[in-house]
Scaffold this active site. Structure first.
Site, PDB file in Angstrom:
ATOM      1  N   ASN A 116     -31.843  -7.134  48.451  1.00  0.00           N
ATOM      2  CA  ASN A 116     -30.627  -6.614  49.085  1.00  0.00           C
ATOM      3  C   ASN A 116     -30.055  -7.703  49.978  1.00  0.00           C
ATOM      4  OD1 ASN A 116     -31.394  -6.329  51.967  1.00  0.00           O
ATOM      5  ND2 ASN A 116     -32.849  -4.798  51.207  1.00  0.00           N
ATOM      6  N   HIS A 131     -28.005   1.793  50.232  1.00  0.00           N
ATOM      7  CA  HIS A 131     -28.610   3.121  50.113  1.00  0.00           C
ATOM      8  C   HIS A 131     -27.771   4.071  50.964  1.00  0.00           C
ATOM      9  CE1 HIS A 131     -33.059   1.818  49.237  1.00  0.00           C
ATOM     10  NE2 HIS A 131     -32.550   2.351  48.153  1.00  0.00           N
ATOM     11  N   ARG A 160     -28.469   1.299  43.997  1.00  0.00           N
ATOM     12  CA  ARG A 160     -29.890   1.438  43.676  1.00  0.00           C
ATOM     13  C   ARG A 160     -30.206   2.706  42.878  1.00  0.00           C
ATOM     14  NH1 ARG A 160     -32.173  -2.355  47.517  1.00  0.00           N
ATOM     15  NH2 ARG A 160     -34.182  -1.846  46.652  1.00  0.00           N
ATOM     16  N   CYS A 195     -35.740   4.736  56.824  1.00  0.00           N
ATOM     17  CA  CYS A 195     -36.429   4.244  55.612  1.00  0.00           C
ATOM     18  C   CYS A 195     -37.928   4.228  55.739  1.00  0.00           C
ATOM     19  CB  CYS A 195     -36.072   2.786  55.326  1.00  0.00           C
ATOM     20  SG  CYS A 195     -34.412   2.305  55.503  1.00  0.00           S
ATOM     21  N   ASP A 230     -28.812   6.227  52.970  1.00  0.00           N
ATOM     22  CA  ASP A 230     -29.373   6.358  54.324  1.00  0.00           C
ATOM     23  C   ASP A 230     -29.044   5.176  55.229  1.00  0.00           C
ATOM     24  OD1 ASP A 230     -31.156   4.317  53.659  1.00  0.00           O
ATOM     25  OD2 ASP A 230     -32.950   5.556  53.790  1.00  0.00           O
TER      26      ASP A 230
HETATM   27  N1  ARG Z   1     -36.440  -4.201  51.309  1.00  0.00           N
HETATM   28  C1  ARG Z   1     -36.323  -2.835  50.923  1.00  0.00           C
HETATM   29  C2  ARG Z   1     -35.493  -2.712  49.658  1.00  0.00           C
HETATM   30  O1  ARG Z   1     -34.548  -3.432  49.500  1.00  0.00           O
HETATM   31  C3  ARG Z   1     -35.742  -2.030  52.035  1.00  0.00           C
HETATM   32  C4  ARG Z   1     -35.639  -0.564  51.728  1.00  0.00           C
HETATM   33  C5  ARG Z   1     -34.986   0.230  52.812  1.00  0.00           C
HETATM   34  N2  ARG Z   1     -35.011   1.607  52.535  1.00  0.00           N
HETATM   35  C6  ARG Z   1     -34.003   2.492  52.712  1.00  0.00           C
HETATM   36  N3  ARG Z   1     -34.255   3.736  52.498  1.00  0.00           N
HETATM   37  N4  ARG Z   1     -32.801   2.104  53.044  1.00  0.00           N
HETATM   38  O2  ARG Z   1     -35.746  -1.918  48.802  1.00  0.00           O
END
Ligand code: ARG
Length: 297
Positions: free
Chosen positions: A40, A195, A166, A291, A197
């Site tokens: 990301n 995301h 995602r 997260c 969230d």
């Molecule tokens: N480095 C992780 C990814 O890119 C971070 C995930 C963060 N999670 C979230 N629910 N926003 O998948």
């Protein structure tokens, strides 16, 4: 059914079944957390930069904050070689059957191949706990990242489903059918808010905290239709401090990355108690409070 515009809606909130507030917190222990790859925009330039002792300390403070709210925290052990497993909002979507008696989880189908092996550890954890484990999506043919993108409306059998980065929009048809709930679809429009969230935090049945710039007009209209109070985090706090990745576990306390001054004022004005935490090692990986936990019944 899934809905993407206000004019599509054929139900009102009062007609929907109620959903009890989840009271169990699941967290994944952080001993294997690091930044080992870039999946990301926030991880860019951060490979190898995690201060491990500080990350362990930040995680322990978050766990203690949940306990101080009177919630018990179950810890799923982290696994070597799975540095993002600590973000345990992503591997599943917990649900409750309509009669409130059956507990289940939908397994995710991770977008990033680096994260795909994390899911099996949550499958076995929830199997052991007696949950129904739904694996229809987990065969890798589609993308779904659990409670990173799918958020329960407070107190109602209604799901908000983010997609675009995602999670694939089409998964919500199956989720709506399997879980017997309507799904409100929100297109995500900015790669830093990859995301749901990261840009939407449902605080209670009246109040939501969002970063409006992450949504399209039709999505904003849906949000405003269902929430009488929409708090808007300023761009700098949303983008760099993940203000909208806060979490209100008990209708009162809001756990949030420290330094979100404007957001905190908005929260306090609505009667919430702000609990500031340092999640800065995890921000480097594109994650904060929301997260790093999963709420279950
Ligand atoms: N480095 C992780 C990814 O890119 C971070 C995930 C963060 N999670 C979230 N629910 N926003 O998948």
């Amino acid at each position: 059914m899934t809905y993407q515009t206000v004019s599509d809606l054929d139900f009102s909130l009062d007609e929907l079944g109620s959903l009890p507030q989840p009271t169990n917190v699941v967290m994944t222990s952080p001993e294997h957390f690091k930044i080992a790859y870039v999946i990301n925009a926030h991880m860019e330039g951060n490979i190898g930069t995690v201060d491990k002792p500080k990350a362990l300390e930040d995680w322990a403070s978050l766990k203690a904050a949940y306990e101080a709210c009177g919630l018990s925290v179950d810890v799923v052990p982290g696994v070597a070689g799975l540095p993002d497993m600590v973000f345990c909002a992503n591997q599943t979507l917990p649900f409750l059957s309509r009669d409130g008696k059956g507990k289940g989880v939908v397994l995710s189908s991770m977008f990033a191949k680096e994260r795909a092996p994390e899911v099996q550890f949550f499958a076995s954890h929830f199997e052991k706990e007696g949950y129904v484990v739904v694996s229809d999506l987990a065969d890798g043919s589609t993308e779904f990242e659990g409670m990173g993108d799918a958020l329960w409306h407070s107190g109602k059998r209604l799901l908000w489903g983010g997609f675009g980065f995602r999670t694939d929009k089409s998964v919500y048809d199956l989720i709506s059918e399997r879980l017997d709930v309507p799904v409100l679809l929100l297109t995500l429009d900015d790669p830093e808010f990859y995301h749901l969230d990261t840009c939407m935090c449902i605080l209670n049945d009246e109040t939501v905290l969002i970063f409006p710039g992450a949504f399209k007009p039709e999505g904003l209209a849906l949000i405003r239709h269902f929430f009488p109070v929409v708090l808007e985090a300023p761009e700098d706090e949303a983008r760099t401090l993940f203000a909208c990745n806060a979490h209100c576990p008990d209708q009162k306390h809001v756990l949030i990355q420290k330094g979100c001054e404007v957001t905190n004022q908005l929260l306090r004005a609505q009667g919430f108690t702000v609990v500031e935490l340092d999640t800065s090692e995890y921000l480097k990986s594109g994650g904060s409070v929301f997260c790093m936990k999963l709420m279950t019944w």
